[in-house]
Design an enzyme around this catalytic site. Structure first.
Site, PDB file in Angstrom:
ATOM      1  N   ARG A   1      -2.839  -6.585   2.522  1.00  0.00           N
ATOM      2  CA  ARG A   1      -2.497  -5.202   2.862  1.00  0.00           C
ATOM      3  C   ARG A   1      -2.043  -5.104   4.315  1.00  0.00           C
ATOM      4  O   ARG A   1      -1.092  -4.382   4.627  1.00  0.00           O
ATOM      5  CB  ARG A   1      -3.683  -4.271   2.614  1.00  0.00           C
ATOM      6  CG  ARG A   1      -4.035  -4.098   1.149  1.00  0.00           C
ATOM      7  CD  ARG A   1      -5.198  -3.156   0.961  1.00  0.00           C
ATOM      8  NE  ARG A   1      -4.847  -1.778   1.267  1.00  0.00           N
ATOM      9  CZ  ARG A   1      -5.735  -0.786   1.361  1.00  0.00           C
ATOM     10  NH1 ARG A   1      -7.027  -1.046   1.186  1.00  0.00           N
ATOM     11  NH2 ARG A   1      -5.345   0.441   1.636  1.00  0.00           N
TER      12      ARG A   1
ATOM     13  N   CYS B   1      -9.330   1.185   8.843  1.00  0.00           N
ATOM     14  CA  CYS B   1      -9.140   0.479   7.566  1.00  0.00           C
ATOM     15  C   CYS B   1      -8.179   1.319   6.744  1.00  0.00           C
ATOM     16  O   CYS B   1      -7.176   1.794   7.265  1.00  0.00           O
ATOM     17  CB  CYS B   1     -10.483   0.259   6.876  1.00  0.00           C
ATOM     18  SG  CYS B   1     -11.445   1.774   6.637  1.00  0.00           S
TER      19      CYS B   1
END
Length: 280
Positions: A181, A237
């Site tokens: 990611r 995050c």
């Protein structure tokens, strides 16, 4: 490792019946929002209360702020008091997913001014492996506590602060998402792949072992040694949840001034998809 920040299952078993101890079960699933509540109803550490990520540990979702905005002081205070938490209560939090959700609860107590909170090392798995009892009955309602939530906004960063300082940031951004990611190779949740410019990647799972136990202080120091030591560390995050695992590990090795960007990548994407100039 600080006794106040980490508690072992044997220690919790010794104090669990004390009136000044409150245990919170933070189990959750991002793909099934009620899975943690169902698991809690089936079995939990005796006397524990359930803390839902979306109901208790997050605030209402808006255009900005990410998928899991922080709760307001009023909301969190109401939740904590309903669990019987007083100003001097020792709070113990646990989950079954390598601190992913327990660390969020730990951070919220610190953010709202309650330092007497510990994470159960190894979570529910360690408790069960030790042969300790589980409760299958609903937790008894708690006598209301007198917990007072006082937000410490000096622990947070928002989009405007980060965006305005990208050319010369006074902090080092730390991205807790997995490497795929971070690199923009895949993005299962947000509309844009990639990461915030200047960020370094330190996946949140790296601070625990596969059994969910936190690594030793020496191991954590080695884990963080490649990050510039002279810069304040700002954690993010996908939505401000697992970044708290990194933040918790930094706390254990003395980085008590580390920051959190609560909106994280989901908020960053929202500002790209919906620029503020178009929202007014």
């Amino acid at each position: 490792m600080s006794e106040k920040a980490v508690i072992e299952v044997a220690e919790l078993a010794d104090i669990i019946r004390k009136p000044d101890v409150v245990v919170l079960d933070c189990r959750y699933s991002l793909v099934d929002r009620e899975a943690g509540a169902r698991a809690f109803a089936e079995a939990h550490i005796p006397g524990a209360h359930y803390a839902s990520l979306h109901r208790d540990l997050s605030g209402p979702v808006g255009r900005y702020g990410g998928r899991h905005p922080l709760p307001s002081a009023e909301q969190f205070q109401q939740f904590a008091r309903a669990c019987g938490i007083d100003r001097d209560t020792r709070v113990v939090v646990y989950d079954d997913n390598r601190l992913a959700f327990a660390a969020r609860a730990w951070f919220l107590f610190h953010y709202f001014g309650h330092a007497n909170v510990a994470v159960l090392n190894g979570g529910l798995t360690a408790w069960c492996e030790a042969g300790l009892a589980l409760d299958t009955n609903p937790s008894a309602p708690a006598a209301p506590g007198d917990f007072v939530a006082s937000a410490r906004d000096d622990l947070l960063l928002d989009h405007k602060q980060i965006y305005s300082r990208l050319d010369n940031p006074p902090w080092q951004l730390i991205d807790a998402r997995d490497a795929q990611r971070f690199a923009g190779i895949e993005e299962p949740l947000d509309p844009i792949a990639g990461h915030i410019p200047t960020a370094l990647n330190k996946p949140w799972q790296g601070v625990t072992r596969e059994d969910g136990r936190i690594k030793s202080v020496n191991e954590l120091r080695n884990h963080w040694q490649d990050v510039p030591a002279d810069e304040r560390l700002a954690n993010y995050c996908g939505s401000g949840v697992t970044a708290c695992v990194n933040l918790f590990s930094l706390h254990l090795i003395g980085y008590t001034d580390a920051l959190l960007y609560p909106g994280s990548w989901s908020d960053w994407c929202a500002h790209i998809v919906y620029p503020e100039s178009e929202s007014t």
